[in-house]
Design a protein around this motif. Structure first.
Motif, PDB file in Angstrom:
ATOM      1  N   GLU A   1      38.797  41.566  39.840  1.00 21.29           N
ATOM      2  CA  GLU A   1      38.653  43.366  39.842  1.00 21.29           C
ATOM      3  C   GLU A   1      38.108  43.525  41.164  1.00 21.29           C
ATOM      4  OE1 GLU A   1      37.426  43.578  35.039  1.00 21.29           O
ATOM      5  OE2 GLU A   1      35.726  42.968  36.437  1.00 21.29           O
TER       6      GLU A   1
ATOM      7  N   GLU B   1      39.033  42.621  43.986  1.00 21.22           N
ATOM      8  CA  GLU B   1      40.201  42.517  44.817  1.00 21.22           C
ATOM      9  C   GLU B   1      41.119  43.751  44.596  1.00 21.22           C
ATOM     10  OE1 GLU B   1      44.140  39.767  46.038  1.00 21.22           O
ATOM     11  OE2 GLU B   1      42.473  38.935  44.616  1.00 21.22           O
ATOM     12  N   ALA B   2      41.284  43.760  43.387  1.00 22.20           N
ATOM     13  CA  ALA B   2      42.155  44.762  42.923  1.00 22.20           C
ATOM     14  C   ALA B   2      41.695  46.416  43.479  1.00 22.20           C
ATOM     15  CB  ALA B   2      42.519  45.088  41.481  1.00 22.20           C
ATOM     16  N   ARG B   3      40.446  46.642  43.128  1.00 23.67           N
ATOM     17  CA  ARG B   3      39.704  47.863  43.249  1.00 23.67           C
ATOM     18  C   ARG B   3      39.820  47.928  44.865  1.00 23.67           C
ATOM     19  NH1 ARG B   3      33.663  49.542  41.471  1.00 23.67           N
ATOM     20  NH2 ARG B   3      33.687  51.385  42.603  1.00 23.67           N
TER      21      ARG B   3
ATOM     22  N   LYS C   1      41.934  46.646  47.203  1.00 21.13           N
ATOM     23  CA  LYS C   1      43.305  47.068  47.642  1.00 21.13           C
ATOM     24  C   LYS C   1      43.630  48.485  47.186  1.00 21.13           C
ATOM     25  CE  LYS C   1      46.235  43.708  46.883  1.00 21.13           C
ATOM     26  NZ  LYS C   1      47.258  42.586  46.197  1.00 21.13           N
TER      27      LYS C   1
ATOM     28  N   ASP D   1      49.676  47.315  44.346  1.00 15.83           N
ATOM     29  CA  ASP D   1      50.094  46.398  43.122  1.00 15.83           C
ATOM     30  C   ASP D   1      50.335  47.344  41.992  1.00 15.83           C
ATOM     31  OD1 ASP D   1      50.245  44.050  44.481  1.00 15.83           O
ATOM     32  OD2 ASP D   1      48.265  43.394  44.061  1.00 15.83           O
TER      33      ASP D   1
END
Length: 85
Positions: free
Chosen positions: A21, A23-25, A27, A50
């Motif tokens: 989570e 990493e996604a945030r 990015k 993504d």
């Protein structure tokens, strides 16, 4: 080719999320920032995050980040759309 960014392990703990989570945030935040600085087109920023362009555009609208869209961005977005059909 991709770029690897080394983020300390305790960052996800500070965010109170899992490493995935975090990493996604991160990015997403990078993509939003680079789009706002006009360093990335909408399509490329969405790709970095993504996300689909429409979902990414919704986030920009929620944050009141103005659209920057010209012929160059249109050409990039069309190329992106064609390559992801």
């Amino acid at each position: 080719m991709s770029i690897t960014l080394d983020i300390p392990n305790n960052i996800h703990e500070a965010l109170h999320v899992t490493p995935a989570e975090a990493e996604a945030r991160l990015k997403l935040e990078l993509a939003v920032s680079l789009y706002a600085q006009k360093a990335l087109s909408l399509g490329k920023a969405a790709e970095l995050a993504d996300m689909g362009v429409l979902d990414f555009n919704d986030i920009l609208a929620e944050r009141r980040i103005p659209m920057h869209y010209g012929e160059k961005e249109l050409a990039e977005d069309l190329a992106y759309a064609r390559s992801h059909q």
